[in-house]
Design a protein around this motif. Structure first.
Motif, PDB file in Angstrom:
ATOM      1  N   THR A 113      37.061  82.505   4.432  1.00 42.70           N
ATOM      2  CA  THR A 113      37.973  82.877   5.113  1.00 42.70           C
ATOM      3  C   THR A 113      38.359  84.473   4.191  1.00 42.70           C
ATOM      4  N   LYS A 119      40.951  83.773  -9.018  1.00 43.46           N
ATOM      5  CA  LYS A 119      40.382  81.993  -9.256  1.00 43.46           C
ATOM      6  C   LYS A 119      40.902  81.402  -8.458  1.00 43.46           C
ATOM      7  N   ALA A 133      34.008  76.752  -7.520  1.00 41.44           N
ATOM      8  CA  ALA A 133      34.310  75.360  -7.045  1.00 41.44           C
ATOM      9  C   ALA A 133      35.202  75.409  -6.275  1.00 41.44           C
ATOM     10  N   ALA A 151      33.787  77.567   2.989  1.00 42.56           N
ATOM     11  CA  ALA A 151      34.726  78.063   3.570  1.00 42.56           C
ATOM     12  C   ALA A 151      36.367  78.575   3.075  1.00 42.56           C
ATOM     13  N   THR A 152      36.255  78.858   2.228  1.00 42.49           N
ATOM     14  CA  THR A 152      37.157  78.712   0.936  1.00 42.49           C
ATOM     15  C   THR A 152      36.547  80.636   1.024  1.00 42.49           C
ATOM     16  N   ALA A 190      40.875  78.715  -4.895  1.00 39.24           N
ATOM     17  CA  ALA A 190      40.157  77.588  -4.962  1.00 39.24           C
ATOM     18  C   ALA A 190      40.271  77.297  -3.461  1.00 39.24           C
ATOM     19  N   ASP A 191      41.241  77.587  -3.101  1.00 38.92           N
ATOM     20  CA  ASP A 191      41.693  77.158  -1.265  1.00 38.92           C
ATOM     21  C   ASP A 191      43.199  78.664  -0.604  1.00 38.92           C
ATOM     22  N   ILE A 248      37.133  81.685  -7.029  1.00 40.52           N
ATOM     23  CA  ILE A 248      36.113  80.451  -7.963  1.00 40.52           C
ATOM     24  C   ILE A 248      35.135  79.592  -7.285  1.00 40.52           C
ATOM     25  N   GLU A 266      23.817  76.882  -4.742  1.00 40.81           N
ATOM     26  CA  GLU A 266      26.186  76.801  -4.466  1.00 40.81           C
ATOM     27  C   GLU A 266      25.346  78.580  -4.113  1.00 40.81           C
ATOM     28  N   HIS A 288      31.118  84.477 -15.909  1.00 37.38           N
ATOM     29  CA  HIS A 288      31.975  84.775 -17.210  1.00 37.38           C
ATOM     30  C   HIS A 288      32.304  83.349 -18.010  1.00 37.38           C
ATOM     31  N   PHE A 307      32.760  80.757 -13.139  1.00 35.85           N
ATOM     32  CA  PHE A 307      32.901  79.419 -14.050  1.00 35.85           C
ATOM     33  C   PHE A 307      33.023  78.403 -14.536  1.00 35.85           C
ATOM     34  N   GLY A 308      32.238  77.320 -15.553  1.00 38.64           N
ATOM     35  CA  GLY A 308      32.689  75.856 -15.238  1.00 38.64           C
ATOM     36  C   GLY A 308      31.007  75.626 -14.173  1.00 38.64           C
ATOM     37  N   ASN A 309      31.232  75.014 -13.471  1.00 35.43           N
ATOM     38  CA  ASN A 309      29.742  74.239 -13.386  1.00 35.43           C
ATOM     39  C   ASN A 309      29.617  74.253 -11.923  1.00 35.43           C
ATOM     40  N   PRO A 352      34.895  75.421  -1.550  1.00 34.05           N
ATOM     41  CA  PRO A 352      34.874  75.121  -0.371  1.00 34.05           C
ATOM     42  C   PRO A 352      34.407  76.285  -0.007  1.00 34.05           C
TER      43      PRO A 352
END
Lengths: 218, 218
Positions: B98, B64, B90, B94-95, B66-67, B88, B123, B138, B116-118, B92
């Protein structure tokens, strides 16, 4: 207003590489963070090594938990020596609750809400309600690379979080010259990674951070 | 419509425990997932062990991300033997970019958007635009424990994602009797963890999953 803490983020790919950084920098630090990259490469071995080497530092497991909050708090804080563990803002409230309940069983155990990506102040109100008191305001490295800089919007959000009672730590490509942007806000910790680790003189860089904090927060 | 794949999520705390599950279940599986819990306890050692043991299975690193998408795809897919890595929702854009660019350097390398989550369909449109083709829908274990069940809302969202061109995998406390809820949708993989691992007869349980898939997707 208390002087913010200085936190080193170990986002190294290997534990050996991370320990080379802490060997040099640990005496200058308040908080040592096993970053997400390190945690997903070395696992809890990273926390156990850091706890063995640095018994008096605050150690953070920055795994950005999205689920299984209670179980992971037990593993990271209860069994592997971390004090604080991060939970990603996208996680359901149940994850925050179970993580916090477990963290509180351990001395100095705490949960930090990682404000990364989309989150709302409505969610932040919910986190406060269930007792979450720490938050990390994060400007991501991929976002940085895409050209985002610290701005008024960031500062206002951080100030608002502090007004809500959060102890806010700040991270994301922080330079010494950025710190004054946050003056007047009771920042919990400034978190730096490669800025410290890759500085020509890491100790001088760390001391530069601390001098700047003393200047604006004394 | 292709028969969905069967994916085992290894959310064990220890690698040894995970390998006990795969020793029994591997012949029944298409995809073996080193879950977030296992990745944050054992690190990339988990992926290297799974790749050594199961050279022909698809292996997923469910960290998951995130960066640091590119770096982590290089470590997980390029160096540790995973085929797919989760990012994940959430994170950005760019993540995602890449991570995908790095994953594509490797045969069978791919990135899965972890819903997962919002998250929003706006998006999801962005993810498709940059070439993300896999998504994981999920239902979290903490959310399950809080009483959420599979509902029409879930099914409709999954169908909409499939219509957008996503290959959608589905997870979150799935029972054999749940699978028919998803009939008519080209599900990429059904992901089960403790339902398989903790079954009185794990092999019979896995075969039960596969029979049900053949029944509704043949």
């Amino acid at each position: 207003m208390a002087i913010p803490l200085l936190q080193l983020a170990l986002d190294n790919v290997s534990l050996e590489d991370a320990l080379e950084s802490t060997r040099i920098l640990a005496p200058e630090l308040d908080v040592i963070e096993a970053g997400t990259v390190l945690m997903t490469t070395a696992g809890t071995q990273a926390l156990r090594a850091l706890r063995a080497l640095y018994p008096d530092h605050i150690i953070v497991s920055d795994i950005k938990v999205a689920d299984a909050g209670g179980l992971l708090a037990k593993v990271m804080i209860g069994e592997s020596g971390a004090n604080w563990m991060t939970v990603i803002c996208a996680a359901p409230i149940a994850t925050f609750e179970t993580a916090l309940a477990e963290a509180r069983k351990h001395p100095k155990g705490d949960i930090q809400a990682e404000l990364f990506g989309n989150w709302t102040f409505e969610e932040a109100v919910e986190w406060r309600k269930i007792g979450i008191k720490q938050a990390i305001y994060h400007r991501g490295r991929d976002a940085q690379a895409a050209g985002q800089t610290w701005g008024d919007t960031d500062i206002k959000k951080i100030a608002k979080l502090a007004d809500m009672g959060f102890e806010v730590s700040v991270t994301g490509g922080l330079e010494i010259s950025d710190l004054k942007l946050f003056k007047g806000i009771p920042v919990k910790a400034f978190i730096a990674g490669r800025t410290l680790r890759d500085a020509p003189d890491p100790i001088a860089e760390a001391r530069g951070f601390k001098e700047e904090m003393h200047k604006w927060w004394s």
